[in-house]
Write a protein that holds these residues in place. Sequence first.
Motif, PDB file in Angstrom:
ATOM      1  N   TYR A  50      11.882   6.996  -7.396  1.00  0.00           N
ATOM      2  CA  TYR A  50      11.286   7.445  -6.142  1.00  0.00           C
ATOM      3  C   TYR A  50      10.777   6.250  -5.338  1.00  0.00           C
ATOM      4  O   TYR A  50      10.985   6.160  -4.124  1.00  0.00           O
TER       5      TYR A  50
ATOM      6  N   VAL B 118      10.721   5.116  -0.986  1.00  0.00           N
ATOM      7  CA  VAL B 118       9.691   4.304  -0.330  1.00  0.00           C
ATOM      8  C   VAL B 118      10.266   2.955   0.114  1.00  0.00           C
ATOM      9  O   VAL B 118      10.308   2.650   1.298  1.00  0.00           O
TER      10      VAL B 118
ATOM     11  N   SER C 143       0.822  -1.206   0.000  1.00  0.00           N
ATOM     12  CA  SER C 143       0.000   0.000   0.000  1.00  0.00           C
ATOM     13  C   SER C 143       0.862   1.265   0.000  1.00  0.00           C
ATOM     14  O   SER C 143       0.461   2.273  -0.564  1.00  0.00           O
ATOM     15  N   TYR C 144       2.061   1.209   0.596  1.00  0.00           N
ATOM     16  CA  TYR C 144       2.944   2.378   0.510  1.00  0.00           C
ATOM     17  C   TYR C 144       3.308   2.647  -0.944  1.00  0.00           C
ATOM     18  O   TYR C 144       3.320   3.801  -1.400  1.00  0.00           O
TER      19      TYR C 144
ATOM     20  N   ASP D  85       1.589   1.689  -3.560  1.00  0.00           N
ATOM     21  CA  ASP D  85       0.387   2.152  -4.263  1.00  0.00           C
ATOM     22  C   ASP D  85       0.171   3.645  -4.039  1.00  0.00           C
ATOM     23  O   ASP D  85      -0.102   4.396  -4.965  1.00  0.00           O
ATOM     24  N   VAL D  86       0.269   4.048  -2.778  1.00  0.00           N
ATOM     25  CA  VAL D  86       0.084   5.464  -2.466  1.00  0.00           C
ATOM     26  C   VAL D  86       1.084   6.297  -3.250  1.00  0.00           C
ATOM     27  O   VAL D  86       0.732   7.281  -3.903  1.00  0.00           O
ATOM     28  N   ALA D  87       2.343   5.877  -3.215  1.00  0.00           N
ATOM     29  CA  ALA D  87       3.375   6.660  -3.897  1.00  0.00           C
ATOM     30  C   ALA D  87       3.070   6.747  -5.389  1.00  0.00           C
ATOM     31  O   ALA D  87       3.238   7.799  -6.007  1.00  0.00           O
ATOM     32  N   ARG D  88       2.591   5.654  -5.964  1.00  0.00           N
ATOM     33  CA  ARG D  88       2.279   5.687  -7.399  1.00  0.00           C
ATOM     34  C   ARG D  88       1.191   6.699  -7.690  1.00  0.00           C
ATOM     35  O   ARG D  88       1.274   7.442  -8.653  1.00  0.00           O
ATOM     36  N   THR D  89       0.167   6.718  -6.837  1.00  0.00           N
ATOM     37  CA  THR D  89      -0.903   7.674  -7.113  1.00  0.00           C
ATOM     38  C   THR D  89      -0.463   9.100  -6.826  1.00  0.00           C
ATOM     39  O   THR D  89      -1.146  10.037  -7.193  1.00  0.00           O
ATOM     40  N   LEU D  90       0.666   9.281  -6.164  1.00  0.00           N
ATOM     41  CA  LEU D  90       1.186  10.629  -5.959  1.00  0.00           C
ATOM     42  C   LEU D  90       2.101  11.034  -7.116  1.00  0.00           C
ATOM     43  O   LEU D  90       2.672  12.111  -7.118  1.00  0.00           O
ATOM     44  N   GLY D  91       2.252  10.151  -8.086  1.00  0.00           N
ATOM     45  CA  GLY D  91       3.056  10.489  -9.254  1.00  0.00           C
ATOM     46  C   GLY D  91       4.508  10.073  -9.139  1.00  0.00           C
ATOM     47  O   GLY D  91       5.372  10.673  -9.765  1.00  0.00           O
ATOM     48  N   ALA D  92       4.789   9.052  -8.352  1.00  0.00           N
ATOM     49  CA  ALA D  92       6.180   8.667  -8.120  1.00  0.00           C
ATOM     50  C   ALA D  92       6.763   7.918  -9.315  1.00  0.00           C
ATOM     51  O   ALA D  92       6.096   7.105  -9.936  1.00  0.00           O
ATOM     52  N   SER D  93       8.026   8.226  -9.598  1.00  0.00           N
ATOM     53  CA  SER D  93       8.754   7.473 -10.615  1.00  0.00           C
ATOM     54  C   SER D  93       9.311   6.206  -9.973  1.00  0.00           C
ATOM     55  O   SER D  93       9.213   6.028  -8.760  1.00  0.00           O
TER      56      SER D  93
END
Lengths: 731, 358
Positions: B266, B271, B252-253, B255-263
């Motif tokens: 990143y 993470v 889930s960390y 997933d969250v980062a992906r929805t925040l636009g993480a490359s």
Amino acid sequence: MVNTAGKPNQEVGRASPRAAANEGASLRVTSVTKDFPAPDHPEVRVLALQDVSLALAAGELVSIVGPSGCGKSTLLRLIAGLDSPNSGELWVGNERITAPSAERGLVFQDPNLFPWLTVRKNIQSGLRARRLLKEKRHEVDEFMRLVGLESFANAFPHHLSGGMAQRVALARALINHPKVLLLDEPLGALDAFTRMRMQDEVLRLWQDRRTTMLLVTHDIDEAIYMSDRIVIMTPRPGRIERIIDVPLPRPRQRNSPEFLKLRSDILEHLHFGGEQRTDSGAVGTPRPTTAPQVPSATTTVEIPEKLDTQVIIIGGGPAGSTLGAYLAKAGIDHIILDQAVHPRPHVGESLVCSTTRIFEEIDFLKSMEQEKFVHKHGAVWTHWSDSTEHVIRFREIPELGLTQTYTYHVDRGRFDQLLLKHAARQGSRVIEGARVEKIEFGPDGSATGVRVAKNGVPSSLRCKLVVDASGRSTVLGSQLRLKRNDSLFDQFAVHNWFEGVERGNSETADFIHIHVLNLPRAWVWFIPINKTVSSVGIVTKGADFPKGNESVKEFFDRYIASHPALAHKMAKARPLHEFTREGNYSYVMDRLVGDGWLLVGDAARFVDPVFSSGVSVAMESAKRAADAIITALKSNDVRAAAFVDYERTMRTGLDIWREFILLYYQLPPLFFDLISRPESRSQLTRLLQGDVYDRATVPILSKMRQVIKTVAADFAHPWRSQLAEVLAQTK
Amino acid sequence: MTSPSLEHSTKSVERASSRAEENADAANQERLAGTLAPPSPARLKMRLRTILAVPMAALVAFVIHFFVSKNQPTLETKLYFVLLAAIFLSALLGTILQMAWPSTRKWLKHISPIIAATILLLALWDLITTGFHLLPLPYFPGPAAVLQSLINDRQLLLESAGNSLLLLLSGYAIGVVIALIAGICIGWFNQARYWGMPLLKVVGPIPATAWVPLAMVIAPSPRFSAIGLIALAVWFPVTMLTASGISNTRASYLDVARTLGASRAYLIFRVAIPAAMPSIFIGLFMGLGTSFLTLIVAETVGVKSGLGWYVSWAQGWAEYGKVYAALVIMAAFFSTIMTILFKVRDRVLGWQKGVIKW
């Protein structure tokens, strides 16, 4: 809100930064299907979402409610781009969703803050991820103020309470200025008071920023309090049951009479929905759910930018192809849009005699013979209680005007493909692999065209008339919400192709064999597909369907072993494929026709195909629809009134099928008794040949109804014990 | 290795949280405040027993040594007397200091019994060896003799410690760098995992010291072979735990980062790696332990300097006083390095304070 009239959003004191630049985007979900491997049986796929379509206008706040397992969270993950669907498409504004993006923020029930970052660093992690931290650092403070956490900037997440952590999670998602905010039960873990406060905060954010929001919740009050519309989903498989508008003005009163009325409506609905589905245990999907989206060899026409045609037919199954062939014969320009790429598997492999006339009319009979489909001369019925074979031969009562006294067993993959090719040869323009996103309607409410996507490229097709022949996808019925459950028959089937099935004596070897099992509404079919291969299927009540540990194959073998006659037939049989299972969601549409559109085949209505009625219904309705369309286009009037005769005929015919099937299931021994009597036998044969349309009365059905009434009243009757109790709801 | 201040703050959090109502922001603020406020001085009044423990122990040791050392060389005896006297005086000084300077009280209170016990142990050792000659010489010299060896040979000992430090640090650093890169790759990329994991599982468990014969043939100099062995010893546990930490990052960390636009960078560096840090540190500690062992073995077989070499050299001359002196230095040396790593961990994993108990 605080937003005073005439003032731009930026100037609102505590409101969000740059709200005006942060308009939401519209969101579109079209016929999305998603399955997962079952946790303990990876070979079985569990259908999490089936044919879900949903559209949100920009700046709309929509809630999704439904029991657990209805695919709410799956849908959100698909929109977030964290998972991809098996079929169907998702769009934000004009962009197709293929991967996660900062444009679509997601807040989970668990705040999922990064525990190694302070509150401040958590909030700014979105900026950091997008390498915008330097230029937008000032916004971090604004967002901390926005969610009221200035004094906790340097605290670590585990020091925060649930409500505070969730506010941080909100701020973290909002700092990216998402166009769509997806909230997956974000307030679910909070106590009642904190939750109500948070609901107001989320509403405030929404009103300030006009972000499009999709909120998953299990709290109906929350859904009514917050949203513009409420989507109710049902589980197994996850589908949208209903969408309810919430017309209450904001701010809403949690205890106003309108609020409470809406609440009780929804509760009732959810309860009702749950009851309906309690005994349908099967969750597996019958076959690979994705049709590969590759252009196939038969594709002849690419989708033009904009194209005018008279008629668009959605679906290239028997109904669509037949209609296409009729229209081509009449010289009417039309297009058949087919989502699947042929060949594809399908049940309903045995036909009835009435289709022969249609084959003749569309010049397809020769192809049927050339293809050497197995001739079907009749049907053999056996009952578990004795070894008598009740044989019906179609030659006994020839179909009016026909010399051919047999029909066919077909490999549906091959048959459907041939029929579609035939239509194309006759002049239908066929576009394969084209997914219909939406049927478009003009301002006067009549259908004007279809939005399609091929290989992800969307385009619009304009036409005078849209015919939905999409089968059980019910494209138009779903879009217009015409679909009503008709689950008198909660039947399920397990089937496969076999080699080495014992076909018995030569005269009836190529007949369809139906064996009635000693279980309510359970029976087995044997259909010869060619010289060596037979299709064998078991049909039973949903409640008797395998659950828990029993595999589909074990279930099948157990049923076969339950009767010596079956065991004998199947002694040397060898399955050719994986076992397929199929659920029967019988349904009926409120309307079959409208201004500029009509429904044919399974798209109009679906009933238990116990008497091989499937292809017949498809083709008969296509034939009749073609007649109506040709007439309507001649007079250049395609309004609903032009098709009322078609609707009436189809309803009558399908009602007869339905009632026949219903009565048959209600008292099986009656059917066997009637078959063995010459006077009723001929009437039954007519029905089984598919002569159900254009009939005012069907005496044999009245007779069956009467007998059933007698048996129901007479407790000493020998058939009394076999009278089905569940079907008492007959009209 | 719980530092006293940390233990205290953990307790106060527990205390506060039992009071605070869950999810209530106001109560939470209080709980947060509870963690930050200094402990109340009233509970830290030192009792007489604690104050006098160290001086009394020093006095006892002094007296014992006075009686047992009558027949000993005076030089040896004198040094030990000086040490005990110094302890006695600084203990008194500490007592005075804590009256004037209350912030040292807590620390003194915590440390005094341990120091006193150590001094008494020394006295006991003195009694057994020099006093009653219960253990055979020259293998078991008394504390005074060890102290004298320590002082006499301080030049060589210091040099040896310096050489050991150099070897250890270079080997450890090389091992950790390689292990982190390998662990992150194995933990994140499926391909790397497929090929790397079997290698790690088969080669890793071989004790680094078992490679000594091979290392001596391959490496251009004993120094290189020692560095290589230490690096190898560190590599296995650090890689293993880094890989497991990375691959167990909560989905889930990510997933969250992906929805925040993480490359992807990143996701890995901001993470997965922070999330894996607790696990990585366990690997670093395990690696440090095996690196000490490998260092000493490597020094005794090849390298001509360092603490390990010094021990075997002193043993060759049967100068057991020097052997013990080297052990004392090793104890100080290794525990200091260990403490430094703990400090680093405390800093990097500061966010875990209050989440888990170290």
